[in-house]
Write a protein that holds these residues in place. Structure first.
Motif, PDB file in Angstrom:
ATOM      1  N   ASP A  18       0.836  -1.209   0.000  1.00 34.43           N
ATOM      2  CA  ASP A  18       0.000   0.000   0.000  1.00 34.43           C
ATOM      3  C   ASP A  18       0.867   1.254   0.000  1.00 34.43           C
ATOM      4  N   GLY A 123      -2.304  -7.347  -7.503  1.00 34.17           N
ATOM      5  CA  GLY A 123      -3.663  -7.031  -7.076  1.00 34.17           C
ATOM      6  C   GLY A 123      -3.885  -5.538  -6.939  1.00 34.17           C
ATOM      7  N   SER A 124      -2.930  -4.850  -6.339  1.00 30.52           N
ATOM      8  CA  SER A 124      -3.068  -3.403  -6.144  1.00 30.52           C
ATOM      9  C   SER A 124      -3.058  -2.659  -7.479  1.00 30.52           C
ATOM     10  N   GLU A 127      -6.352  -3.233  -9.212  1.00 36.67           N
ATOM     11  CA  GLU A 127      -7.378  -2.396  -8.593  1.00 36.67           C
ATOM     12  C   GLU A 127      -7.326  -0.988  -9.163  1.00 36.67           C
ATOM     13  N   ARG A 128      -6.132  -0.456  -9.272  1.00 38.22           N
ATOM     14  CA  ARG A 128      -5.967   0.913  -9.766  1.00 38.22           C
ATOM     15  C   ARG A 128      -6.309   1.027 -11.250  1.00 38.22           C
ATOM     16  N   CYS A 130      -7.744  -1.379 -13.451  1.00 38.99           N
ATOM     17  CA  CYS A 130      -8.869  -2.117 -14.044  1.00 38.99           C
ATOM     18  C   CYS A 130     -10.144  -2.035 -13.223  1.00 38.99           C
ATOM     19  N   GLY A 131     -10.073  -1.438 -12.042  1.00 40.36           N
ATOM     20  CA  GLY A 131     -11.274  -1.283 -11.227  1.00 40.36           C
ATOM     21  C   GLY A 131     -11.759  -2.548 -10.550  1.00 40.36           C
ATOM     22  N   VAL A 132     -10.894  -3.559 -10.440  1.00 42.76           N
ATOM     23  CA  VAL A 132     -11.290  -4.779  -9.729  1.00 42.76           C
ATOM     24  C   VAL A 132     -11.030  -4.606  -8.240  1.00 42.76           C
ATOM     25  N   SER A 133     -11.568  -5.520  -7.456  1.00 42.33           N
ATOM     26  CA  SER A 133     -11.400  -5.455  -6.004  1.00 42.33           C
ATOM     27  C   SER A 133     -10.676  -6.702  -5.519  1.00 42.33           C
ATOM     28  N   VAL A 134      -9.531  -6.522  -4.893  1.00 43.97           N
ATOM     29  CA  VAL A 134      -8.802  -7.660  -4.331  1.00 43.97           C
ATOM     30  C   VAL A 134      -9.620  -8.322  -3.230  1.00 43.97           C
ATOM     31  N   GLU A 136     -12.902  -8.474  -2.953  1.00 44.69           N
ATOM     32  CA  GLU A 136     -13.980  -9.261  -3.563  1.00 44.69           C
ATOM     33  C   GLU A 136     -13.419 -10.495  -4.263  1.00 44.69           C
TER      34      GLU A 136
END
Length: 209
Positions: A18, A123-124, A127-128, A130-134, A136
């Motif tokens: 993070d 994953g991070s 998320e940034r 592609c708009g996916v959620s790690v 979820e």
């Protein structure tokens, strides 16, 4: 115990990722395809280290058996010092094996840590970008694996690997999701790979220790 330590250290590493995503210039520009390249490199390294460790164990077993056979032959033939020589040989083999094995384990553990780091970083970045959620994604994986393992979580039994795999495939077949589209065809060509970078120590990217 080991489970608590694993959860604690994974949490610490996730917080490091993070921080990197917020403050590292490299992480601000790296993309998912690049990180996949890094992860593939780490998987290759893990495979090599695992093969090395397995080879060490097999070689140590063969050497120990040969030393035991030699000592037994010497004792049967009445050779002076046969038993002591065999015992000393086995002790020497044991010391060498332990030293080499510990070295191989440390190397394997290092590569495994690099792979975990790359997975968290991927994953991070996804998320940034592609708009996916790690969170979820992890929840969906947990639910799927729990559902497909009724011998662990739903009171069924499986006394062998084959039985466990059969249960997994049964549950997989029973899953019905009309909204899910299965990919049955691979892309005709792979996207171009980015320039090769160091998988765990790219420019300006500190490697967590």
């Amino acid at each position: 115990g080991a489970r608590a330590a694993r959860e604690r250290e994974l949490g610490k590493l996730a917080r490091v990722v993070d921080e990197l995503m917020e403050r590292c210039a490299f992480c601000a520009e790296v993309n998912g395809l690049e990180i996949i390249q890094f992860a593939r490199s780490e998987l290759d390294e893990i495979q090599l280290e695992l093969l090395e460790l397995n080879g060490l164990n097999e070689a140590a077993q063969r050497t120990t058996e040969a030393a035991s056979a030699e000592a037994a032959s010497a004792e049967a033939g009445g050779a002076d010092g046969g038993a002591n020589a065999g015992s000393a040989a086995r002790r020497a083999v044991g010391r060498q094996h332990r030293s080499a094995t510990e070295k191989a384990k440390r190397a394997l553990q290092t590569e495994l840590g690099d792979l975990v780091f790359n997975a968290l970083l991927l994953g991070s970045v996804l998320e940034r970008d592609c708009g996916v959620s790690v969170a979820e994604a992890a929840a969906a994986a947990r639910e799927k694996i729990t559902r497909r393992s009724p011998h662990v979580f739903a009171g069924e039994s499986a006394s062998s690997r084959a039985e466990a795999e059969a249960l997994w495939q049964r549950e997989k077949r029973s899953e019905k999701d009309p909204g899910h589209v299965h990919r049955t065809r691979q892309p005709t060509s792979s996207p171009p790979l980015p320039p090769k970078l160091s998988p765990t120590d790219p420019p300006n990217l500190p490697t967590p220790t």
